[in-house]
Design an enzyme around this catalytic site. Structure first.
Site, mmCIF file in Angstrom:
data_model
loop_
_atom_site.group_PDB
_atom_site.id
_atom_site.type_symbol
_atom_site.label_atom_id
_atom_site.label_comp_id
_atom_site.label_asym_id
_atom_site.label_seq_id
_atom_site.Cartn_x
_atom_site.Cartn_y
_atom_site.Cartn_z
ATOM 1 N N ASP A 118 0.773 5.208 3.955
ATOM 2 C CA ASP A 118 -0.563 5.268 3.360
ATOM 3 C C ASP A 118 -1.361 6.383 4.044
ATOM 4 O O ASP A 118 -0.859 7.486 4.223
ATOM 5 C CB ASP A 118 -1.221 3.883 3.485
ATOM 6 C CG ASP A 118 -2.491 3.724 2.679
ATOM 7 O OD1 ASP A 118 -2.408 3.303 1.511
ATOM 8 O OD2 ASP A 118 -3.584 4.005 3.214
ATOM 9 N N ASP A 245 6.120 -0.351 -4.870
ATOM 10 C CA ASP A 245 4.807 0.277 -4.723
ATOM 11 C C ASP A 245 4.598 1.286 -5.847
ATOM 12 O O ASP A 245 5.115 2.400 -5.791
ATOM 13 C CB ASP A 245 4.681 0.969 -3.366
ATOM 14 C CG ASP A 245 3.304 1.583 -3.148
ATOM 15 O OD1 ASP A 245 2.378 1.222 -3.907
ATOM 16 O OD2 ASP A 245 3.156 2.418 -2.241
ATOM 17 N N HIS A 275 3.384 -2.255 -1.296
ATOM 18 C CA HIS A 275 2.808 -1.086 -0.635
ATOM 19 C C HIS A 275 2.841 -1.255 0.881
ATOM 20 O O HIS A 275 3.194 -0.330 1.603
ATOM 21 C CB HIS A 275 1.368 -0.892 -1.117
ATOM 22 C CG HIS A 275 0.692 0.293 -0.522
ATOM 23 N ND1 HIS A 275 1.108 1.582 -0.745
ATOM 24 C CD2 HIS A 275 -0.390 0.383 0.316
ATOM 25 C CE1 HIS A 275 0.324 2.431 -0.083
ATOM 26 N NE2 HIS A 275 -0.583 1.720 0.569
#
Length: 297
Positions: A118, A245, A275
């Protein structure tokens, strides 16, 4: 800059998080990190994303340290036990790169294996590109380095709009929707712990809008320059994306096409994970990292 600091009592009953805190000062901001394992072991730098904190890596750290590595996991400014500037205008992509670089300089680490997911990727890959001498290996999981030159997935646009409409971002909802497994109440409370109320969430709320989505974004030139550097990065580089994801799906293929260090590496898809793959399959992910380090001594 008005800065908030989450009182320690909000972290008093965090489950499965026995790691002692460490603090450093950067630009008058206190930044928290975990540092466990053999001090002489090779360091793995674990960078979290939005809106999580170093708690995300709690399942992985014991496995990494048992394998002889030194696990170092900071909380980004605005998250976890780190200080939280109170205004969304206090945050920018470049400031986060600078804050994290400033913190990294206080740690005097070398031969680092970067583990990033991320926003940990958006920040960490900039550090690799701009200070490649410090890094020995890279593992990217469910992350990227966008320049705004390509259309983002619809799921990201929906998330970005939601984050800007919400005056009080629902942290537990974001974390739960990003995982493939049902989280218990203690875990959800741990992710909410850094944010006693909405005033602490400026960083979490603004982060999605700082992702470059247009070619003229302020961060786009620096990210393009970072990609230029990564195109000549020949050190071992592994992708370990999950199978669940939608935002980062197939993003691993770009790294494998453009970064020379990916050649010949055992790229993997971690199954049964959303995710936040560290939450869903942390033990599996940790063992992927150990195998990667052993293959590339």
């Amino acid at each position: 800059m008005h800065v908030l600091r989450t009182p320690d009592e909000y972290f008093a009953n965090i489950p499965d998080f026995p790691f002692p805190p460490h603090y450093s000062k950067v630009d008058d901001l206190r930044i928290h990190h975990i540092d466990v394992g053999d001090p002489s072991g090779e360091p793995v730098l674990l960078l979290h994303g939005e809106p999580s904190w170093s708690y995300l890596y709690r399942k992985m750290i014991p496995i990494l340290t048992a394998g002889g590595l030194r696990a170092v996991a900071p909380d980004l400014v605005g998250f976890g036990k780190s200080d939280k500037p109170a205004e969304t205008s206090d945050y920018s992509y470049q400031r986060h790169v600078d804050w994290t670089w400033g913190w990294l300089q206080t740690q005097e680490l070398e031969n680092i294996t970067l583990i990033c997911q991320d926003w940990g990727s958006l920040i960490g890959l900039r550090l690799v590109a701009e200070h490649s001498d410090l890094f020995k290996r890279v593992v990217v999981a469910n992350g990227g380095l966008p320049t705004g030159d390509h259309e983002m997935p619809r799921e990201f646009t929906v998330w970005q709009r939601y984050s800007q409409r919400s005056a009080d971002l629902a942290i537990r909802r974001v974390i739960q929707q990003g995982t493939a497994t049902e989280l218990d109440e203690g875990t959800l409370q741990a992710y909410e712990a850094p944010f006693p109320d909405a005033s602490y969430k400026a960083g979490a709320r603004i982060f999605p809008s700082l992702v470059p989505t247009t070619p003229d974004d302020p961060a786009a030139p620096a990210n393009r320059a970072a990609w230029d550097a990564l195109r000549s990065f020949e050190k071992p580089f592994l992708t370990a994306f999950s199978d669940g994801d939608p935002i980062t799906a197939r993003g691993d293929l770009l790294f494998r096409r453009l970064v020379p260090g990916t050649k010949g590496q055992p790229h993997t898809t971690i199954k049964g994970a959303g995710h936040f793959l560290q939450e869903d399959q942390g033990e599996v992910f940790a063992n992927v990292i150990l195998d990667f380090v052993k293959r590339n001594p």
